[in-house]
Design a protein around this motif. Structure first.
Motif, PDB file in Angstrom:
ATOM      1  N   MET A   5       0.837  -1.195   0.000  1.00 33.80           N
ATOM      2  CA  MET A   5       0.000   0.000   0.000  1.00 33.80           C
ATOM      3  C   MET A   5       0.874   1.249   0.000  1.00 33.80           C
ATOM      4  N   PRO A   6       0.301   2.414  -0.292  1.00 30.97           N
ATOM      5  CA  PRO A   6       1.104   3.618  -0.495  1.00 30.97           C
ATOM      6  C   PRO A   6       1.968   3.999   0.708  1.00 30.97           C
ATOM      7  N   ILE A   7       3.199   4.347   0.395  1.00 28.59           N
ATOM      8  CA  ILE A   7       4.133   4.860   1.396  1.00 28.59           C
ATOM      9  C   ILE A   7       4.322   6.363   1.224  1.00 28.59           C
ATOM     10  N   VAL A   8       3.886   6.895   0.072  1.00 36.11           N
ATOM     11  CA  VAL A   8       3.942   8.335  -0.222  1.00 36.11           C
ATOM     12  C   VAL A   8       2.626   8.723  -0.897  1.00 36.11           C
ATOM     13  N   ASP A   9       2.373  10.022  -0.973  1.00 37.35           N
ATOM     14  CA  ASP A   9       1.128  10.507  -1.568  1.00 37.35           C
ATOM     15  C   ASP A   9       1.227  10.767  -3.070  1.00 37.35           C
ATOM     16  N   ASP A  10       2.429  11.015  -3.559  1.00 35.39           N
ATOM     17  CA  ASP A  10       2.583  11.256  -4.981  1.00 35.39           C
ATOM     18  C   ASP A  10       2.407   9.936  -5.738  1.00 35.39           C
ATOM     19  N   PRO A  11       1.414   9.835  -6.618  1.00 35.66           N
ATOM     20  CA  PRO A  11       1.140   8.545  -7.274  1.00 35.66           C
ATOM     21  C   PRO A  11       2.287   8.051  -8.150  1.00 35.66           C
ATOM     22  N   GLN A  12       2.958   8.948  -8.854  1.00 39.36           N
ATOM     23  CA  GLN A  12       4.087   8.538  -9.698  1.00 39.36           C
ATOM     24  C   GLN A  12       5.206   7.966  -8.837  1.00 39.36           C
ATOM     25  N   ASP A  13       5.495   8.636  -7.714  1.00 36.06           N
ATOM     26  CA  ASP A  13       6.548   8.143  -6.819  1.00 36.06           C
ATOM     27  C   ASP A  13       6.161   6.810  -6.200  1.00 36.06           C
ATOM     28  N   PHE A  14       4.897   6.664  -5.815  1.00 31.32           N
ATOM     29  CA  PHE A  14       4.442   5.391  -5.248  1.00 31.32           C
ATOM     30  C   PHE A  14       4.674   4.251  -6.231  1.00 31.32           C
ATOM     31  N   GLY A  15       4.312   4.456  -7.489  1.00 32.19           N
ATOM     32  CA  GLY A  15       4.523   3.430  -8.500  1.00 32.19           C
ATOM     33  C   GLY A  15       5.988   3.098  -8.692  1.00 32.19           C
ATOM     34  N   ARG A  16       6.837   4.132  -8.708  1.00 35.45           N
ATOM     35  CA  ARG A  16       8.270   3.910  -8.884  1.00 35.45           C
ATOM     36  C   ARG A  16       8.852   3.098  -7.726  1.00 35.45           C
ATOM     37  N   ILE A  17       8.461   3.456  -6.506  1.00 38.47           N
ATOM     38  CA  ILE A  17       8.986   2.769  -5.327  1.00 38.47           C
ATOM     39  C   ILE A  17       8.560   1.312  -5.313  1.00 38.47           C
ATOM     40  N   ALA A  18       7.267   1.071  -5.535  1.00 33.13           N
ATOM     41  CA  ALA A  18       6.749  -0.299  -5.467  1.00 33.13           C
ATOM     42  C   ALA A  18       7.401  -1.190  -6.523  1.00 33.13           C
ATOM     43  N   ILE A  58      11.170   5.087   9.159  1.00 35.70           N
ATOM     44  CA  ILE A  58      11.095   6.245  10.049  1.00 35.70           C
ATOM     45  C   ILE A  58      10.758   7.505   9.261  1.00 35.70           C
ATOM     46  N   LEU A  59      11.389   7.688   8.107  1.00 41.16           N
ATOM     47  CA  LEU A  59      11.055   8.841   7.269  1.00 41.16           C
ATOM     48  C   LEU A  59       9.611   8.769   6.786  1.00 41.16           C
ATOM     49  N   SER A  60       9.137   7.569   6.476  1.00 43.65           N
ATOM     50  CA  SER A  60       7.761   7.440   6.010  1.00 43.65           C
ATOM     51  C   SER A  60       6.771   7.763   7.129  1.00 43.65           C
ATOM     52  N   ALA A  61       7.115   7.392   8.365  1.00 41.40           N
ATOM     53  CA  ALA A  61       6.250   7.727   9.505  1.00 41.40           C
ATOM     54  C   ALA A  61       6.181   9.242   9.690  1.00 41.40           C
ATOM     55  N   ALA A  62       7.316   9.905   9.527  1.00 46.21           N
ATOM     56  CA  ALA A  62       7.334  11.365   9.638  1.00 46.21           C
ATOM     57  C   ALA A  62       6.535  12.014   8.508  1.00 46.21           C
ATOM     58  N   LEU A  63       6.631  11.426   7.312  1.00 48.05           N
ATOM     59  CA  LEU A  63       5.873  11.952   6.173  1.00 48.05           C
ATOM     60  C   LEU A  63       4.381  11.861   6.435  1.00 48.05           C
ATOM     61  N   LYS A  64       3.941  10.746   6.963  1.00 51.52           N
ATOM     62  CA  LYS A  64       2.515  10.556   7.211  1.00 51.52           C
ATOM     63  C   LYS A  64       2.004  11.528   8.269  1.00 51.52           C
ATOM     64  N   LYS A  65       2.887  11.955   9.179  1.00 49.76           N
ATOM     65  CA  LYS A  65       2.507  12.935  10.208  1.00 49.76           C
ATOM     66  C   LYS A  65       2.701  14.373   9.735  1.00 49.76           C
ATOM     67  N   GLY A  66       3.194  14.542   8.504  1.00 52.24           N
ATOM     68  CA  GLY A  66       3.333  15.874   7.940  1.00 52.24           C
ATOM     69  C   GLY A  66       4.522  16.663   8.423  1.00 52.24           C
ATOM     70  N   VAL A  67       5.554  15.979   8.918  1.00 55.27           N
ATOM     71  CA  VAL A  67       6.710  16.710   9.448  1.00 55.27           C
ATOM     72  C   VAL A  67       7.996  16.452   8.659  1.00 55.27           C
ATOM     73  N   LEU A  68       7.937  15.678   7.595  1.00 56.55           N
ATOM     74  CA  LEU A  68       9.131  15.431   6.797  1.00 56.55           C
ATOM     75  C   LEU A  68       9.309  16.571   5.802  1.00 56.55           C
ATOM     76  N   ASP A  69      10.470  17.226   5.848  1.00 58.11           N
ATOM     77  CA  ASP A  69      10.686  18.367   4.959  1.00 58.11           C
ATOM     78  C   ASP A  69      11.042  17.888   3.544  1.00 58.11           C
ATOM     79  N   ASP A  70      11.145  18.852   2.623  1.00 58.91           N
ATOM     80  CA  ASP A  70      11.396  18.506   1.221  1.00 58.91           C
ATOM     81  C   ASP A  70      12.714  17.771   1.038  1.00 58.91           C
ATOM     82  N   ALA A  71      13.735  18.189   1.791  1.00 54.21           N
ATOM     83  CA  ALA A  71      15.037  17.526   1.664  1.00 54.21           C
ATOM     84  C   ALA A  71      14.945  16.071   2.127  1.00 54.21           C
TER      85      ALA A  71
END
Length: 359
Positions: free
Chosen positions: A81-94, A194-207
């Protein structure tokens, strides 16, 4: 007399973020090792044909079936299931994650089939198309076509691949060939969960997001070249069971012990700080509970260290057990493929019981 125009078009809707549609993203949604063992214990066994060179005996990355004296088919599947919100990135990762299992066996991928389950009442055809486009992009980077697949309407968004490859029967590398005296090399830094958990909470920065995408979409292309080195005895990729879990699988498959030098393990920049801030996936705790007495940590290691060791890695790096005499060749292959953080993280030792010790 006035007139009124009625717009018959449907009202615009806002699609939910992809990660909001999944109870666990990426390899973090894998069934815990202990639960999986109980499930598989009830599975009826079937006599394996002689040409099935690698089955499920040691929880390896893929099955391998000999076609002839020069070729064996590597077959695997992976989806999540999705680890990121960007659909193109999700497809690439999977897709990258699924293809990795072919590389981990020493194989070269030849084609893929797409596995697609989508909540079609909540995601537009355009969004779903971008997920598939991302997967096709990763496959193109690996030099293979998406030759078909299967789709269903599902409650949660699910995407992945059946990945097929070829390998010479003499160059198959499994997780069961490590020998006492081998050194352990890891190809990618850890900390994706860990980065994905931070992303889901909205605290992962662009870098941080950029670092996460860079590691999860980097194909493990060194695999086939590593398999050609005689001194490479075992290979696997580090994914949902975490570094400690996949090291334990290698130890059990090889009937040996694994010692990990924690200070030598590369981390994705920012992962430790986020872990100390509490951004840890639920899969991390499930992983630790599943290891039992197979993994022991030095007394000076902290809860954060444990969280990093058990952190589920989506599209993680190759872990290689090799003769120390072959180490320079192994590192040279990693470097030639752009894996500049690959390095020695431990060693394989003789042990009365297969185990992992982290110090």
């Amino acid at each position: 007399m006035s007139s009124t125009t009625i717009d018959a078009r449907p009202a615009a809707t806002t699609e939910p973020p992809l990660t909001s549609l999944s109870h666990g993203g990426g390899c973090g949604c894998k069934i815990a090792p202990a639960v999986l063992s109980r499930i598989l214990a009830a599975t009826p066994s079937f006599p394996a044909p002689a040409d099935l060179l690698v089955g499920n005996e040691t929880a390896d990355d893929a099955a391998v079936y000999r076609l002839n004296d020069q070729q064996a088919l590597v077959a695997t599947t992976d989806f999540f299931m999705p680890i990121v919100d960007d659909p193109q990135d999700f497809g690439r990762i999977a897709a990258t994650n699924a293809i990795s299992d072919v590389y981990a066996m020493g194989g070269r991928p030849i084609m893929a089939l797409a596995l697609v389950g989508m909540p079609v009442d909540r995601l537009s055809p355009e969004t779903i198309g971008k997920i598939l486009s991302g997967g096709a992009e990763a496959c193109a980077n690996a030099g293979i076509p998406v030759a078909g697949g299967h789709t269903i309407d599902s409650v949660e968004a699910i995407y992945g691949l059946v990945a097929l490859g070829l390998v010479h029967p003499d160059r198959i590398r499994t997780n069961a060939g490590a020998r006492p005296g081998d050194v352990l090399v890891l190809g990618k830094p850890i900390g994706v969960g860990i980065l994905s958990a931070a992303l889901k909470k909205g605290v992962l920065d662009d870098a941080g997001y950029g670092r996460m995408i860079d590691t999860t979409t980097r194909l493990n292309t060194p695999g086939p070249d590593l398999a050609e080195i005689a001194g490479v005895h075992a290979m696997t990729d580090v994914t949902g069971f975490g570094l400690a879990g996949h090291a334990l699988e290698m130890a059990r498959g090889s009937g040996a012990g694994v010692q990990i030098d924690w200070q030598a393990v590369p981390l994705i920049e920012g992962a430790r700080d986020l872990a100390e801030g509490g951004f840890i996936t639920g899969a991390s705790g499930r992983n630790w509970a599943s290891y039992g007495e197979g993994v022991t940590l030095a007394s000076d290691l902290t809860a954060t260290d444990r969280a990093l060791l058990t952190d589920p890695q989506t599209s993680g790096g190759l872990m290689v057990a090799c003769d120390p005499a072959a180490l320079d060749q192994v590192l040279a292959v990693f470097a030639a493929h752009g894996f500049d953080r690959a390095g020695v993280i431990g060693q394989v030792v003789a042990a009365a019981q297969p185990s992992v010790q982290v110090a």
